[in-house]
Each structure stands twice: as C-alpha cells, then as structure tokens.
Write a protein that holds these residues in place. Structure first.
Motif, PDB file in Angstrom:
ATOM      1  N   UNK A 377     -36.720 -18.777   6.749  1.00  0.00           N
ATOM      2  CA  UNK A 377     -36.860 -17.414   6.946  1.00  0.00           C
ATOM      3  C   UNK A 377     -35.232 -16.615   6.464  1.00  0.00           C
ATOM      4  N   UNK A 378     -34.238 -17.887   6.898  1.00  0.00           N
ATOM      5  CA  UNK A 378     -32.270 -17.711   6.730  1.00  0.00           C
ATOM      6  C   UNK A 378     -32.406 -18.037   4.578  1.00  0.00           C
ATOM      7  N   UNK A 379     -33.369 -18.876   4.603  1.00  0.00           N
ATOM      8  CA  UNK A 379     -33.683 -19.031   2.925  1.00  0.00           C
ATOM      9  C   UNK A 379     -33.694 -17.432   2.799  1.00  0.00           C
ATOM     10  N   UNK A 380     -34.858 -17.023   3.745  1.00  0.00           N
ATOM     11  CA  UNK A 380     -34.899 -15.116   2.473  1.00  0.00           C
ATOM     12  C   UNK A 380     -34.225 -14.574   3.011  1.00  0.00           C
ATOM     13  N   UNK A 381     -32.953 -13.831   4.296  1.00  0.00           N
ATOM     14  CA  UNK A 381     -32.452 -13.474   4.945  1.00  0.00           C
ATOM     15  C   UNK A 381     -30.850 -13.742   2.974  1.00  0.00           C
ATOM     16  N   UNK A 382     -30.965 -14.626   2.758  1.00  0.00           N
ATOM     17  CA  UNK A 382     -29.988 -15.273   2.143  1.00  0.00           C
ATOM     18  C   UNK A 382     -30.101 -13.961   0.268  1.00  0.00           C
ATOM     19  N   UNK A 383     -31.468 -14.513   0.606  1.00  0.00           N
ATOM     20  CA  UNK A 383     -31.965 -14.062  -0.544  1.00  0.00           C
ATOM     21  C   UNK A 383     -32.118 -12.413  -1.239  1.00  0.00           C
ATOM     22  N   UNK A 384     -32.444 -11.900   0.649  1.00  0.00           N
ATOM     23  CA  UNK A 384     -31.880 -10.636   0.685  1.00  0.00           C
ATOM     24  C   UNK A 384     -30.079  -9.912   0.450  1.00  0.00           C
ATOM     25  N   UNK A 385     -29.155 -10.355   0.191  1.00  0.00           N
ATOM     26  CA  UNK A 385     -28.464  -9.934   0.035  1.00  0.00           C
ATOM     27  C   UNK A 385     -27.520 -10.151  -1.361  1.00  0.00           C
ATOM     28  N   UNK A 386     -29.027 -10.742  -2.222  1.00  0.00           N
ATOM     29  CA  UNK A 386     -28.471 -10.992  -3.233  1.00  0.00           C
ATOM     30  C   UNK A 386     -27.166  -9.993  -4.283  1.00  0.00           C
ATOM     31  N   UNK A 387     -27.616  -8.655  -3.817  1.00  0.00           N
ATOM     32  CA  UNK A 387     -26.802  -7.409  -4.778  1.00  0.00           C
ATOM     33  C   UNK A 387     -25.554  -6.875  -3.389  1.00  0.00           C
ATOM     34  N   UNK A 388     -25.821  -7.554  -2.001  1.00  0.00           N
ATOM     35  CA  UNK A 388     -24.919  -6.601  -1.805  1.00  0.00           C
ATOM     36  C   UNK A 388     -23.564  -7.081  -1.835  1.00  0.00           C
ATOM     37  N   UNK A 389     -22.553  -5.524  -1.623  1.00  0.00           N
ATOM     38  CA  UNK A 389     -21.152  -5.218  -2.636  1.00  0.00           C
ATOM     39  C   UNK A 389     -20.123  -6.280  -1.865  1.00  0.00           C
ATOM     40  N   UNK A 390     -20.399  -6.972  -0.022  1.00  0.00           N
ATOM     41  CA  UNK A 390     -19.426  -7.929   0.396  1.00  0.00           C
ATOM     42  C   UNK A 390     -20.024  -9.301  -0.402  1.00  0.00           C
ATOM     43  N   UNK A 391     -19.295 -10.304   0.131  1.00  0.00           N
ATOM     44  CA  UNK A 391     -19.521 -11.276  -0.527  1.00  0.00           C
ATOM     45  C   UNK A 391     -20.571 -12.138   1.270  1.00  0.00           C
ATOM     46  N   UNK A 392     -21.631 -13.276   0.920  1.00  0.00           N
ATOM     47  CA  UNK A 392     -22.383 -13.988   1.591  1.00  0.00           C
ATOM     48  C   UNK A 392     -22.174 -15.390   1.433  1.00  0.00           C
ATOM     49  N   UNK A 393     -22.143 -16.235   2.103  1.00  0.00           N
ATOM     50  CA  UNK A 393     -21.793 -17.503   2.771  1.00  0.00           C
ATOM     51  C   UNK A 393     -22.437 -17.639   3.323  1.00  0.00           C
ATOM     52  N   UNK A 394     -23.130 -19.390   2.935  1.00  0.00           N
ATOM     53  CA  UNK A 394     -23.946 -20.277   3.494  1.00  0.00           C
ATOM     54  C   UNK A 394     -23.532 -21.683   4.234  1.00  0.00           C
ATOM     55  N   UNK A 395     -24.479 -21.984   5.131  1.00  0.00           N
ATOM     56  CA  UNK A 395     -24.084 -23.800   5.682  1.00  0.00           C
ATOM     57  C   UNK A 395     -25.041 -24.391   6.442  1.00  0.00           C
ATOM     58  N   UNK A 396     -25.171 -25.768   6.081  1.00  0.00           N
ATOM     59  CA  UNK A 396     -25.718 -26.405   6.464  1.00  0.00           C
ATOM     60  C   UNK A 396     -25.185 -27.364   7.916  1.00  0.00           C
ATOM     61  N   UNK A 397     -25.203 -27.555   8.590  1.00  0.00           N
ATOM     62  CA  UNK A 397     -24.867 -28.754   9.607  1.00  0.00           C
ATOM     63  C   UNK A 397     -25.407 -29.933  10.179  1.00  0.00           C
ATOM     64  N   UNK A 398     -24.607 -31.326   9.386  1.00  0.00           N
ATOM     65  CA  UNK A 398     -25.933 -31.778   9.181  1.00  0.00           C
ATOM     66  C   UNK A 398     -24.966 -33.597   9.697  1.00  0.00           C
ATOM     67  N   UNK A 399     -24.356 -32.778  10.987  1.00  0.00           N
ATOM     68  CA  UNK A 399     -23.791 -34.370  11.294  1.00  0.00           C
ATOM     69  C   UNK A 399     -24.662 -34.680  12.864  1.00  0.00           C
ATOM     70  N   UNK A 400     -24.385 -36.107  13.418  1.00  0.00           N
ATOM     71  CA  UNK A 400     -25.793 -36.283  14.140  1.00  0.00           C
ATOM     72  C   UNK A 400     -25.049 -37.683  15.308  1.00  0.00           C
ATOM     73  N   UNK A 401     -25.170 -37.394  15.857  1.00  0.00           N
ATOM     74  CA  UNK A 401     -24.712 -38.909  16.724  1.00  0.00           C
ATOM     75  C   UNK A 401     -25.063 -40.140  16.783  1.00  0.00           C
ATOM     76  N   UNK A 402     -24.238 -40.934  16.685  1.00  0.00           N
ATOM     77  CA  UNK A 402     -24.472 -42.206  16.044  1.00  0.00           C
ATOM     78  C   UNK A 402     -24.740 -43.347  16.987  1.00  0.00           C
TER      79      UNK A 402
END
Length: 496
Positions: A377-402
């Motif tokens: 769903x987040x991916x499709x929302x990113x794709x829905x912003x393809x023609x937006x005049x303002x910028x779009x940024x994406x992140x993935x949080x990967x840190x995990x406790x050791x």
C-alpha cells in the motif's frame, strides 16, 4: 510565549495557558500539556474549544479518548480532544516551524502521552515546536449513524479525521502565540495515524492547513465503503443488544466493551487484529480512497515522505516457529488479489532474491503480511505521487536489536524512539530498543526529521523519482534504488 510570575504562559483564542519548564539531555523545553483544542457532543463533529477565564494550568497531560482500560490510565469522552505542545526554551530564531504528531493504535488505542513519543527532546534538539493531539477512537470515532439516527449524525463516520482537522485549525490560529509559524506546519503519523495523514491529504477540509507530511507505516487504501460502516454499526448494536438511540446515552465504557468484543470476534483465527474501525468513504469527509484521490492530484503541492519498517508484521508472526502452509498460501493469495498464477513458491523466490538469502516459511509469512498491510500500500501511494508538483521521498527502516532472543527485528513502530530521541532515557526505551542502541542512528534520524520540518536541504536523501531512490536507516545510512524490487514487481504484475 511569555514568562510571568505565575509561570510560562501563552494566549490562545480560548484563554491563557500556563506551561512548565522541562529539562532534557538535549536541552530545555517548555511543555504545555492537555490544552483543549475542541469539544464535541457524542457522534457529532468537533466545535472550537470553549473559552475559560483567567489562566489555565496546563502542566499535566489531558485524558485519552475512551478505549480498552488496560491501554490508558485516564480517559474522558468529553475532555479527550486536547493537545500537548513542546516549545524549545532557547530557540535561535522565531517564528519556529511546527510538527504535528498523530499517534497510531489501530484506530482503537493510543494517546498523545506515549513516553517514547514525548516531544520535549525533539523540540529542544531540533529547534522546532512539537504538537501531539488526541482524537476519538473506535466506535466513538468511526460509526455510521446517519441511516439509523438521521442527518444530524451525518459526520459520525469520520469523527477522528474531523478531530484532526479541528486540531490543525487550532494550530493555525494559536501556534504563533507559542512562537510557531502557522505557514510552516508538517503533519506526521504512524500506523493508524499514518492512515489519518493519508486521509487528510485527500480531504478538501484539510487543504492549506499543512505544507508537508510524513506517512510512517500507513496506507492510503484502508478507507472502507459506506456499506462496511453500516454493517459494522449493525454488528455493534447486536453485540450491545442495543438500539441506535441507546448509543446516545450509553456509558462510553459500555460502548468500548462492546467494540472490544466485536473486534475479538472478527479477529478470531487471524494472526493480526481486524481493523474494523477505520476511515469511511461517506461522500462528505472522504469521497473516495485517499490513494485514488492523491493519484488524481489531491495535495499535489504538499511535500511528502512515505516509509515502512523492514519487519512490520513481526508482532503478528512468531519467527521462531514454522506456520501452517495453508496460512501462508491464504496470505499470498490475498496479496496477489487471488491471481491463479500466484503461489508461495513465486513469492518466496522474490523474497529470497530481495534479501540475498533463503527465507524460512515464518520469515516468508511475516514478509507477506508486511507487504499486504503496509509495504505494498505504501508503494502504491508512492506511485500515485508520480505526477505531483511537490517532491516525494521514501525510506526503509532496517535496524534491529542484536539480542539473540529478540524476534521483532525491525518491527512496527521501532523507528519512533529514534526520531523522538527516547532510546536511552527510560525502562520503556530499553524494553523497546535494548541496552546499547546506536546513538548515531538516533542523531541522524532526528536531525533529518528536524530538517524536514525546518524545510532545509535534505542531501544526501534524494527524492524518490523514476529510480525509486529510498533512504535506508540502519547502522549505516545508505541510498538504494527500488529496495524489495522483486516483490514490488511481482505484486504489481498480479494486481495489474
């Protein structure tokens, strides 16, 4: 904001509020807690808060919205529409940019008092004002009553969203008195709060109240149709053995008990909670799914960050035990919208390709559920912003406790104490992030979120663009193009 003999004060349209100084490891802040931003009758749209004479002491948190009593200490239906405001004590310049935080909790739980999301440290460290709001939850926030109680209750389907709009309007007219800039407001939500942010992007009534938004582990697809709301209302009335008019005077605790029983019944046999209560497409507040309205251009001028955590569903799946294959098959089929060509084999192969290693059945189920509820769903929302005049940024949080026995990995909501800088200051923090969390990750994330709110240069975090460039937050920051791209392409192929 001024200093007087009675304390630190600010004048709001409703009256003067008195806050208190807060000392943190990142500097001092002033906290104004439990400020009423609106009031509302049950099942009706919020109205501006009533005024008060003299000074109102706002040094302790206000009540949460009614919910399961094990989830909150103090609840009050009539007083839950309140906000906490944290102002840096020694800001270099004024007016200050503003971050409005909308908490998560499955649309059923939560409040603006979560210790890991307290705004004092972020405000002090980054020189921004942080505002955290409460809003109505569950049946008191999302129930379709117009068909059974009349047009007087036409707004009942989306009261939580209307509460958020009322809070943003309060910020717009009040925040200057705290030293804030009403023209520089960023909204941020996580989980159910992120669903609300996506909805606010699609609502004309919220237009102009913020210029930037952050969606963390949310969706623009969770809004249900009006029929769902009417069926849910009927089911709750059956659970309560009540008539529609009974709901108007029934104690809030009784309504909450009924909604909890209903959610438990709907969730039976499922690894995750049934999200029965959520925004509704009522033709008033929401006219379509937010993702569809955003694709058509809603809030195209609002700068937007969208992100998820790697192991969003690790709270639902025991990664130490192998699940039944039919459970995994059912989730893969749901993710692929029932495509006959979809299979566990193809999904698992894509996951293995994206992670560069073989994954167990439990890891595959967790990833599939994360894709189903959050990532795609987040991916499709990113794709829905393809023609937006303002910028779009994406992140993935990967840190995990050791920790060897820590099974949540990069779990749902794990990023929040890093952003709010609460990874080393309480037993709650240690329970969430362990005994030696990386301070550099905290400093980097809070600094980047602060830069977002201050509208500063975000290099080296590029915009999403055609290469799907994504910031990866882990022990070491990096940029990847199209992370988890094999799964994205597979899902897109079967959802075309």
């Amino acid at each position: 904001m001024t200093r007087t003999n009675t304390g630190l004060t600010a004048r709001t349209p409703q009256g003067t509020v008195v806050g208190r100084s807060v000392s943190t490891p990142d500097g001092s802040a002033v906290a104004f807690l439990g400020i009423p931003y609106a009031h509302a009758e049950r099942f009706k749209a919020p109205q501006p808060a009533m005024s008060w004479p003299g000074e109102r002491l706002c040094v302790a948190a206000g009540p949460a919205a009614p919910q399961d009593p094990i989830r909150a200490d103090v609840m009050d239906e009539s007083g839950c529409l309140n906000a906490n405001v944290w102002v840096p004590a020694n800001a270099a310049a004024s007016p200050l940019p503003v971050l409005v935080w909308i908490h998560g909790g499955g649309h059923l739980y939560g409040s603006n008092t979560n210790a890991l999301c307290d705004g004092a440290r972020l405000a002090a460290a980054e020189g921004i004002i942080v505002v955290a709001i409460n809003y109505r939850l569950g049946a008191l926030g999302y129930l379709s009553l117009a068909s059974v109680l009349g047009s007087e209750y036409a707004d009942s389907s989306n009261l939580a969203l209307l509460d958020a709009v009322a809070a943003l309007r309060w910020v717009s007219v009040s925040i200057a008195e705290f030293g804030g800039d009403p023209a520089r407001v960023t909204i941020m939500g996580q989980s159910a709060g992120a669903v609300m942010v996506a909805s606010l992007l699609a609502m004309p009534s919220a237009s102009g109240l913020f210029s930037r938004a952050l969606i963390e582990s949310g969706s623009g697809e969770r809004a249900r149709d009006a029929g769902h709301g009417e069926r849910l209302t009927a089911d709750l009335l059956t659970e309560l053995a009540a008539t529609p008019t009974d709901l108007l005077t029934m104690p809030a605790e009784q309504i909450v008990a009924g909604q909890e029983a209903l959610v438990r019944r709907r969730s039976a046999g499922r690894p995750n909670l049934d999200l029965a209560f959520a925004p509704l497409i009522d033709g008033r507040t929401l006219t379509a799914r937010p993702v569809d309205l955003i694709r058509e251009g809603a809030s195209a001028d609002v700068e937007l960050v969208i992100g998820t955590n790697r192991n969003e569903a690790s709270g639902f799946v025991d990664l130490r035990a192998e699940p039944a294959v039919d459970v995994l098959e059912a989730h893969v089929e749901q993710l692929m919208h029932g495509s006959p060509a979809a299979s566990v084999v193809t999904y698992r192969a894509a996951l293995d390709a994206d992670t560069n290693r073989p994954n167990s059945l439990a890891e595959t189920l967790e990833a599939c559920m994360a894709d189903l509820i959050y990532r795609q769903p987040s991916q499709r929302l990113l794709d829905a912003r393809r023609d937006a005049s303002a910028w779009t940024r994406s992140y993935l949080f990967e840190w995990q406790r050791p920790d060897a026995d820590w099974i949540r990995r990069a779990g749902h909501s794990l990023e929040l104490p890093f952003i709010f800088r609460h990874i080393d200051d309480s037993a709650d923090a240690e329970a969430e992030v362990g005994v030696e969390p990386p301070l550099q990750l905290r400093d980097q994330m809070s600094a980047m979120w602060g830069a977002l709110v201050r509208d500063e240069d975000l290099q080296p975090w590029p915009t999403y663009g055609e290469h799907r460039r994504t910031a990866i937050f882990s022990e070491h920051f990096r940029i990847e193009s199209d992370p988890r791209g094999s799964i994205r392409r597979l899902v897109a192929q079967h959802n075309a």
